[in-house]
Write an enzyme that holds these catalytic residues in place. Structure first.
Site, PDB file in Angstrom:
ATOM      1  N   ASP A  58     -15.139   1.055  10.073  1.00 41.51           N
ATOM      2  CA  ASP A  58     -14.112   2.019  10.504  1.00 41.51           C
ATOM      3  C   ASP A  58     -14.274   3.370   9.822  1.00 41.51           C
ATOM      4  OD1 ASP A  58     -11.273   0.369  11.604  1.00 41.51           O
ATOM      5  OD2 ASP A  58     -13.023  -0.712  10.888  1.00 41.51           O
ATOM      6  N   THR A  66      -8.994   2.839  16.702  1.00 44.89           N
ATOM      7  CA  THR A  66      -7.622   3.104  16.273  1.00 44.89           C
ATOM      8  C   THR A  66      -7.588   4.007  15.048  1.00 44.89           C
ATOM      9  OG1 THR A  66      -7.644   0.939  15.188  1.00 44.89           O
ATOM     10  CG2 THR A  66      -6.571   1.091  17.350  1.00 44.89           C
ATOM     11  N   ARG A  97     -16.418   3.999   5.325  1.00 45.42           N
ATOM     12  CA  ARG A  97     -16.620   2.574   5.131  1.00 45.42           C
ATOM     13  C   ARG A  97     -18.114   2.239   5.126  1.00 45.42           C
ATOM     14  NH1 ARG A  97     -11.938  -0.420   7.460  1.00 45.42           N
ATOM     15  NH2 ARG A  97     -13.281  -2.044   8.320  1.00 45.42           N
ATOM     16  N   GLY A 135      -4.619  -1.776  15.567  1.00 39.82           N
ATOM     17  CA  GLY A 135      -4.826  -2.847  16.527  1.00 39.82           C
ATOM     18  C   GLY A 135      -6.221  -2.921  17.096  1.00 39.82           C
ATOM     19  N   GLU A 147       0.845  -1.191   0.000  1.00 38.42           N
ATOM     20  CA  GLU A 147       0.000   0.000   0.000  1.00 38.42           C
ATOM     21  C   GLU A 147       0.881   1.241   0.000  1.00 38.42           C
ATOM     22  OE1 GLU A 147      -3.975  -1.902   2.144  1.00 38.42           O
ATOM     23  OE2 GLU A 147      -2.785  -0.426   3.243  1.00 38.42           O
ATOM     24  N   ASP A 184     -18.302  -3.154  11.823  1.00 36.96           N
ATOM     25  CA  ASP A 184     -16.893  -2.839  11.578  1.00 36.96           C
ATOM     26  C   ASP A 184     -16.731  -1.800  10.469  1.00 36.96           C
ATOM     27  OD1 ASP A 184     -14.042  -3.050  11.889  1.00 36.96           O
ATOM     28  OD2 ASP A 184     -13.985  -4.257  10.062  1.00 36.96           O
ATOM     29  N   GLU A 210      -8.622  -4.697  16.300  1.00 40.45           N
ATOM     30  CA  GLU A 210      -9.084  -6.089  16.401  1.00 40.45           C
ATOM     31  C   GLU A 210      -8.446  -6.812  17.573  1.00 40.45           C
ATOM     32  OE1 GLU A 210     -10.932  -4.476  13.697  1.00 40.45           O
ATOM     33  OE2 GLU A 210      -8.811  -4.507  13.211  1.00 40.45           O
ATOM     34  N   TRP A 212      -8.720  -1.199  -5.045  1.00 39.86           N
ATOM     35  CA  TRP A 212      -8.029  -1.056  -3.761  1.00 39.86           C
ATOM     36  C   TRP A 212      -6.801  -0.154  -3.869  1.00 39.86           C
ATOM     37  CZ3 TRP A 212     -10.711  -3.725   0.018  1.00 39.86           C
ATOM     38  CH2 TRP A 212     -10.200  -3.642   1.320  1.00 39.86           C
ATOM     39  N   ASN A 268     -13.151   1.183  14.285  1.00 45.00           N
ATOM     40  CA  ASN A 268     -14.236   0.445  14.922  1.00 45.00           C
ATOM     41  C   ASN A 268     -14.050   0.318  16.427  1.00 45.00           C
ATOM     42  OD1 ASN A 268     -12.069  -1.544  13.821  1.00 45.00           O
ATOM     43  ND2 ASN A 268     -13.030  -2.659  15.494  1.00 45.00           N
ATOM     44  N   TRP A 286      -6.271  -6.269   2.921  1.00 39.78           N
ATOM     45  CA  TRP A 286      -7.400  -7.082   3.362  1.00 39.78           C
ATOM     46  C   TRP A 286      -7.984  -7.886   2.192  1.00 39.78           C
ATOM     47  CZ3 TRP A 286     -11.997  -4.852   6.735  1.00 39.78           C
ATOM     48  CH2 TRP A 286     -12.715  -5.921   7.271  1.00 39.78           C
ATOM     49  N   THR A 324       0.987   0.928  10.991  1.00 45.23           N
ATOM     50  CA  THR A 324       0.847   0.782   9.539  1.00 45.23           C
ATOM     51  C   THR A 324       0.632   2.114   8.842  1.00 45.23           C
ATOM     52  OG1 THR A 324      -1.565   0.455   9.737  1.00 45.23           O
ATOM     53  CG2 THR A 324      -0.185  -1.525   9.799  1.00 45.23           C
TER      54      THR A 324
END
Length: 600
Positions: free
Chosen positions: A326, A262, A351, A196, A82, A324, A198, A494, A282, A558, A180
């Site tokens: 985000d 996050t 999202r 993080g 990315e 989820d 999740e 993407w 999320n 993803w 990231t």
């Protein structure tokens, strides 16, 4: 210890390459001057406004069909690529996924490697990276290159030599916290977010002093006012004061301490207002039954003072998220007319499938419309309250734990994920890479353990009913909330988009095509198959009077996690593996930069 490698071209050559840059007093002054030069690409999004627009027009609608590959460069890493490179003077800076190698390439000498930085990181960080080992890019300021490593280390490298000037640890990977995001340099500070959600990590944005690496301020996503940097009376949400400790009041007990939110997306900055903008992710866990309340301030747009970090205004797009969705996607700053009035706008493609247009000075909500017609979890957004009008049929909480709610659109990866859109002031349109994906979502009870997944839901993903395409590339009018044109793609788009003054818009596909389309009509003008699927962001620059277009390819992220991590189960990769399993018929792993130009 990290390694630096100087090869072939001397550091002196790089020093000469950088001597043409203006003298630096404050990093933001330097960057604002550099960003006005379209021959360079000095920030992750090209400018502070996150427009991903270039005033270059050597490549245009008429001649773009003649593009050829000028040169290529392999990163040597086989995971999702990315982000994109920076171009400063005669130098290009290219990054890679874990282990987060950074290369300095001399454009005067065929992309020859001047230096290489490869951090020594504990490979145990890889299992706690949610959705591939991606990194979204490096930043530049005051003669330094800034890298946010997977292990949360922020490192400052001398742009001439690659030598480590300073480094600081921003979080704890053993508790699930990773890095990231692409840094942003603003007024003598380097801003980064964290990843993080999740794993129950609590979100934050931290500003570090550009010279020393010492923290200047930390703004948490949730918690007491002293953590979130909110004034109960002065910080507003849709024009009303947020009230005391709003970041804890809508959480049960101490759940906010593992609340997610996050901040791994993009950051933008308005120098006139002195505000930085970003979104939070999320809430944790994905099981909404376990965290009653609005879960503020997850899923929220923040406007913070760049000097102090104090929040001026906030807007929560999806209170008590159940899917989820985000809110980390980029905030694009543009000045346009709405209702005959000139407005300083913030445009955000969430999202959750709604495109939001707000006044970036006040946080007033002006437009909120679906940018994918398939969106069904809500019918609309009330502009006065800011609340989505939800459809009970698609509520994962109303169905209850261990009940599979079917046909929710969009899927958890959203109608658009982190892949950034572009804005052209010439057309007044936003060019948006989108996902066209729905899901079944079954929440289940999960216990929190530091460093272990804290998801609590099983997902499967698929195209909307009656459709076969998993993506669209659209042109969007943010003043009216309408799609002008849409290009269906077999898989999600993407990659980050690029708009140019030449009337051309570029984007990449998961199969690996770089495509160029007419900014006015969407007509395809050019395509080229790169070595691997594209989840990187397209940019452009000139060197030696010649315009180039560059893009990183390397399937992953993803959408490509199945290929990148060798996953095969339909519901693995948080549901993405099954939806994108056909990708392996079109592309394979590989990390490469491809640079295009017109023939001589």
């Amino acid at each position: 210890m990290p390694r630096q490698l100087c090869v072939s071209v001397s550091a002196c050559a790089l020093a000469v390459a950088l001597t043409s840059q203006p003298a630096v007093v404050f990093a933001n002054d330097d960057l604002m001057k550099l960003a006005k030069d379209p021959n360079q690409w000095v920030m992750p999004a090209g400018d502070y406004a996150n427009t991903r627009y270039s005033a270059l027009e050597q490549i245009n609608k008429t001649n773009v069909k003649n593009l050829q590959v000028a040169w290529t460069f392999s990163t040597g890493v086989l995971r999702g690529h990315e982000g994109g490179p920076l171009v400063i003077g005669d130098m290009m800076y290219v990054h890679a996924p874990f282990p987060n190698t950074v290369f300095a390439l001399d454009l005067k000498n065929g992309g020859q490697i001047v230096w290489k930085y490869e951090p020594k990181q504990d490979p145990n960080v890889i299992p706690v990276m949610c959705c591939d080992t991606v990194n979204r890019g490096v930043a530049y300021g005051e003669g330094k290159i800034f890298l946010h490593q997977a292990d949360t280390t922020l490192v400052a490298l001398d742009a001439k030599t690659g030598k480590v000037e300073w480094s600081v640890k921003d979080g704890d990977p053993s508790a699930g916290e990773t890095g990231t995001s692409a840094p942003l340099v603003v007024k003598g500070k380097v801003l980064i977010g964290n990843s993080g959600g999740e794993f129950g990590v609590r979100g934050k944005v931290t500003a570090y002093d550009i010279k020393t690496g010492k923290p200047a301020w930390v703004g948490w996503s949730m918690g007491p006012d002293s953590d979130t940097l909110m004034d109960p009376q002065k910080t507003t949400a849709l024009g009303k004061p947020v009230g005391k400790d709003s970041g804890t009041a809508t959480w049960q007990g101490d759940q906010w301490k593992i609340g997610g939110g996050t901040t791994w997306g993009w950051i933008s900055y308005d120098p006139e207002l002195n505000l930085v903008y970003y979104g939070t992710g999320n809430p944790s866990t994905w099981n909404p039954v376990q965290r009653p309340g609005d879960n503020k301030w997850s899923m929220t747009i923040f406007a913070r003072d760049a000097d102090t970090g104090m929040a001026k205004w906030v807007y929560q797009m999806t209170p008590h998220d159940e899917w989820d969705y985000d809110g980390v996607n980029e905030m694009i700053l543009a000045n346009q007319k709405i209702g005959g009035q000139d407005r300083k706008l913030l445009v955000h493609f969430d999202r959750n499938g709604f495109g939001y247009t707000l006044d970036r000075a006040t946080g007033e909500l002006l437009v909120a419309e679906k940018f994918d017609p398939a969106v069904n979890w809500a019918t609309k957004v009330d502009l006065k309250t800011g609340l989505p009008e939800r459809v009970k049929k698609y509520s994962t909480e109303a169905s209850g734990q261990d009940v599979n709610t079917k046909g929710i659109c969009p899927a958890a990866l959203g109608s658009k994920d982190q892949q950034p859109a572009a804005f052209s002031p010439k057309t007044g349109l936003f060019y948006v890479p989108t996902n066209h994906v729905c899901m079944d979502y079954e929440p289940f009870k999960v216990a929190y353990t530091a460093g272990q997944p804290y998801v609590g839901a099983t997902l499967s993903m698929f195209p909307p009913e009656g459709k076969t395409n998993l993506g669209n590339f659209i042109a969007w009018d943010a003043t009216t909330g309408k799609i002008k044109w849409s290009i269906p793609e077999p898989f999600s788009v993407w990659s980050g988009a690029l708009a140019t003054a030449g009337g051309v818009v570029f984007y990449g596909t998961l199969e690996g095509y770089l495509k160029a389309v007419d900014a006015d009509t969407g007509k395809e003008l050019y395509r080229f198959k790169t070595p691997s699927g594209i989840i990187g962001n397209v940019n452009t620059f000139t060197h030696g009077g010649k315009q180039y277009v560059a893009v990183l390819s390397g399937i992953g992220g993803w959408a490509g996690i199945g290929m990148a991590a060798g996953l095969t189960g339909e519901t693995e990769g948080l549901g993405a593996v099954g939806a994108y399993k056909a990708l392996s018929q079109y592309t394979q792993l590989g990390g490469a930069l491809t640079v295009f130009a017109l023939p001589n």
